[in-house]
Design a protein around this motif. Sequence first.
Motif, PDB file in Angstrom:
ATOM      1  N   VAL A 289       1.091  -0.627   0.560  1.00 29.92           N
ATOM      2  CA  VAL A 289      -0.047   0.081   0.172  1.00 29.92           C
ATOM      3  C   VAL A 289       0.577   0.989   0.014  1.00 29.92           C
ATOM      4  N   ARG A 290       1.712   1.149   0.840  1.00 29.25           N
ATOM      5  CA  ARG A 290       2.123   2.071   0.868  1.00 29.25           C
ATOM      6  C   ARG A 290       3.632   2.798  -0.505  1.00 29.25           C
ATOM      7  N   GLU A 291       4.562   1.809  -1.044  1.00 25.94           N
ATOM      8  CA  GLU A 291       4.999   2.273  -2.165  1.00 25.94           C
ATOM      9  C   GLU A 291       3.919   2.727  -3.516  1.00 25.94           C
ATOM     10  N   SER A 292       2.688   1.791  -3.663  1.00 30.87           N
ATOM     11  CA  SER A 292       1.973   2.533  -4.376  1.00 30.87           C
ATOM     12  C   SER A 292       1.528   3.167  -4.235  1.00 30.87           C
ATOM     13  N   ASP A 293       1.105   3.749  -3.075  1.00 32.67           N
ATOM     14  CA  ASP A 293       0.351   5.005  -2.717  1.00 32.67           C
ATOM     15  C   ASP A 293       1.798   6.330  -3.554  1.00 32.67           C
ATOM     16  N   ALA A 294       2.632   5.917  -3.164  1.00 34.15           N
ATOM     17  CA  ALA A 294       4.078   6.860  -3.310  1.00 34.15           C
ATOM     18  C   ALA A 294       3.868   7.043  -4.821  1.00 34.15           C
ATOM     19  N   ILE A 295       3.937   5.871  -5.272  1.00 32.57           N
ATOM     20  CA  ILE A 295       3.551   6.044  -7.237  1.00 32.57           C
ATOM     21  C   ILE A 295       2.466   6.533  -8.022  1.00 32.57           C
ATOM     22  N   LEU A 296       1.564   6.745  -6.668  1.00 32.80           N
ATOM     23  CA  LEU A 296       0.247   7.770  -7.800  1.00 32.80           C
ATOM     24  C   LEU A 296       0.736   8.546  -7.022  1.00 32.80           C
ATOM     25  N   ARG A 297       1.825   8.917  -6.104  1.00 32.07           N
ATOM     26  CA  ARG A 297       0.997  10.486  -5.628  1.00 32.07           C
ATOM     27  C   ARG A 297       1.923  11.412  -6.760  1.00 32.07           C
ATOM     28  N   GLU A 298       3.697  10.765  -6.901  1.00 27.18           N
ATOM     29  CA  GLU A 298       4.794  10.763  -7.895  1.00 27.18           C
ATOM     30  C   GLU A 298       4.337  11.297  -9.027  1.00 27.18           C
ATOM     31  N   GLU A 299       3.195  10.462  -9.693  1.00 28.69           N
ATOM     32  CA  GLU A 299       2.758  10.516 -10.991  1.00 28.69           C
ATOM     33  C   GLU A 299       1.490  11.888 -11.257  1.00 28.69           C
ATOM     34  N   PHE A 300       1.053  12.123 -10.112  1.00 24.08           N
ATOM     35  CA  PHE A 300       0.331  12.361 -10.022  1.00 24.08           C
ATOM     36  C   PHE A 300       0.546  14.254  -9.593  1.00 24.08           C
ATOM     37  N   ALA A 301       1.927  14.605  -8.914  1.00 19.44           N
ATOM     38  CA  ALA A 301       2.342  15.224  -8.820  1.00 19.44           C
ATOM     39  C   ALA A 301       2.976  15.661 -10.194  1.00 19.44           C
ATOM     40  N   ASN A 302       3.557  14.411 -11.178  1.00 15.51           N
ATOM     41  CA  ASN A 302       4.116  14.928 -12.450  1.00 15.51           C
ATOM     42  C   ASN A 302       3.722  15.198 -13.817  1.00 15.51           C
ATOM     43  N   ALA A 303       2.658  15.066 -13.612  1.00 11.92           N
ATOM     44  CA  ALA A 303       1.289  15.350 -14.755  1.00 11.92           C
ATOM     45  C   ALA A 303       0.434  16.536 -14.184  1.00 11.92           C
ATOM     46  N   GLY A 304       0.569  17.255 -13.176  1.00 12.06           N
ATOM     47  CA  GLY A 304       0.315  18.626 -12.554  1.00 12.06           C
ATOM     48  C   GLY A 304      -1.349  18.071 -11.968  1.00 12.06           C
ATOM     49  N   LEU A 305      -1.630  17.455 -11.117  1.00 10.96           N
ATOM     50  CA  LEU A 305      -3.228  17.005 -11.060  1.00 10.96           C
ATOM     51  C   LEU A 305      -2.794  17.295  -9.210  1.00 10.96           C
ATOM     52  N   GLU A 306      -1.295  17.407  -9.004  1.00  6.29           N
ATOM     53  CA  GLU A 306      -1.539  17.468  -7.860  1.00  6.29           C
ATOM     54  C   GLU A 306      -1.638  18.412  -7.044  1.00  6.29           C
ATOM     55  N   GLY A 307      -2.752  18.738  -5.547  1.00  4.39           N
ATOM     56  CA  GLY A 307      -3.716  20.357  -5.253  1.00  4.39           C
ATOM     57  C   GLY A 307      -4.987  20.723  -6.317  1.00  4.39           C
ATOM     58  N   LYS A 308      -5.166  19.505  -7.557  1.00  5.44           N
ATOM     59  CA  LYS A 308      -6.105  19.709  -8.209  1.00  5.44           C
ATOM     60  C   LYS A 308      -6.976  18.874  -8.398  1.00  5.44           C
ATOM     61  N   VAL A 309      -6.888  17.733  -7.164  1.00  2.00           N
ATOM     62  CA  VAL A 309      -7.479  16.201  -7.295  1.00  2.00           C
ATOM     63  C   VAL A 309      -7.776  16.404  -5.757  1.00  2.00           C
ATOM     64  N   TRP A 310      -8.800  16.244  -5.581  1.00  5.03           N
ATOM     65  CA  TRP A 310      -8.855  15.920  -4.226  1.00  5.03           C
ATOM     66  C   TRP A 310      -8.378  15.546  -2.992  1.00  5.03           C
TER      67      TRP A 310
END
Length: 326
Positions: free
Chosen positions: A225-246
């Motif tokens: 869970v921890r590692e997959s969550d970190a990947i998801l958050r990193e890729e969302f940030a790289n795609a400019g979705l950090e802060g745009k998705v609740w």
Amino acid sequence: MEKQLRPENLKRITTLEMAEAFIQEQIKEIKQQVREDKVLLALSGGVDSSVVAALLIKAIGTNLVCVHVNHGLLRKGEPEQVVKVFREELGANLIYVDAVDRFLDKLAGVDEPEQKRKIIGAEFIEVFADEARKQDGIKFLAQGTIYPDILESDGVKAHHNVGGLPEDLKFELVEPVKFLYKDEVRIVGKALGLPDNMVYRQPFPGPGLGVRCVGAITRDRLEAVRESDAILREEFANAGLEGKVWQYFTVVPDFKSTGIKDNKRTYEWPVVLRAVNSVDATAASIEEIPYKLLHKITERILKEVKGVNRVLYDLSPKPVATIEWE
């Protein structure tokens, strides 16, 4: 929790200038209340407790004693960030408690969601109380109570407040942001100089990853869970979705399916991706993740996360589903 009315003279904080004025006023009030005594704070690393910690450090310095309990259910890098920001950058009097084994041993074999929550909450209080008893001269307990807690709760909310402390620990409360809404707390945190990834941290459940490791928690599945969550958050940030998705996170349920890796049959877990938009968590709609991004996240999880052979995408809105799986 006593339902108090927000002061009429407290205008909605919408700018950094208003936040600065609020900070200066609270520093005066905290100094008048606390004087030379010490204050204890359970510092989770969440928005509310972090803002309260930064505010109290400005007001009373090392007379604030922060206790950060690592129960093993935090996201990747979070305990390290708390230590870095508060001890190294802000000079906080910070006590770090490694209670990972203590929590995970208590949770072993427990698969009922509400029982898991009760164990995590009760154990946190015990760990915090143990540390509180080691301190001399503590007369006050700081809490990250915010105004919605007062409006919505008949008791102390366990997600960031320390309720139900033993009778021998009688502290007077210090609650400097108790009349602020979450958006106002974030502006105050920004004015205090806290990093954006702490100030604009997405909602995170009190039991942490414990409710995203569905069923009985095991260390290997918790790590997935921890590692997959970190990947998801990193890729969302790289795609400019950090802060745009609740809110967005991964879930690893307690079942396995067959797969193939290196030309050999596997029997491993799925990772479920969840991304939702909401205003107040009473209802939530699904964030439509671009297919190209979904493929990239899937590829990384299957390659980098041990024990996983499938990635699924949860398309269920609230209602009928809840945001979290447990």
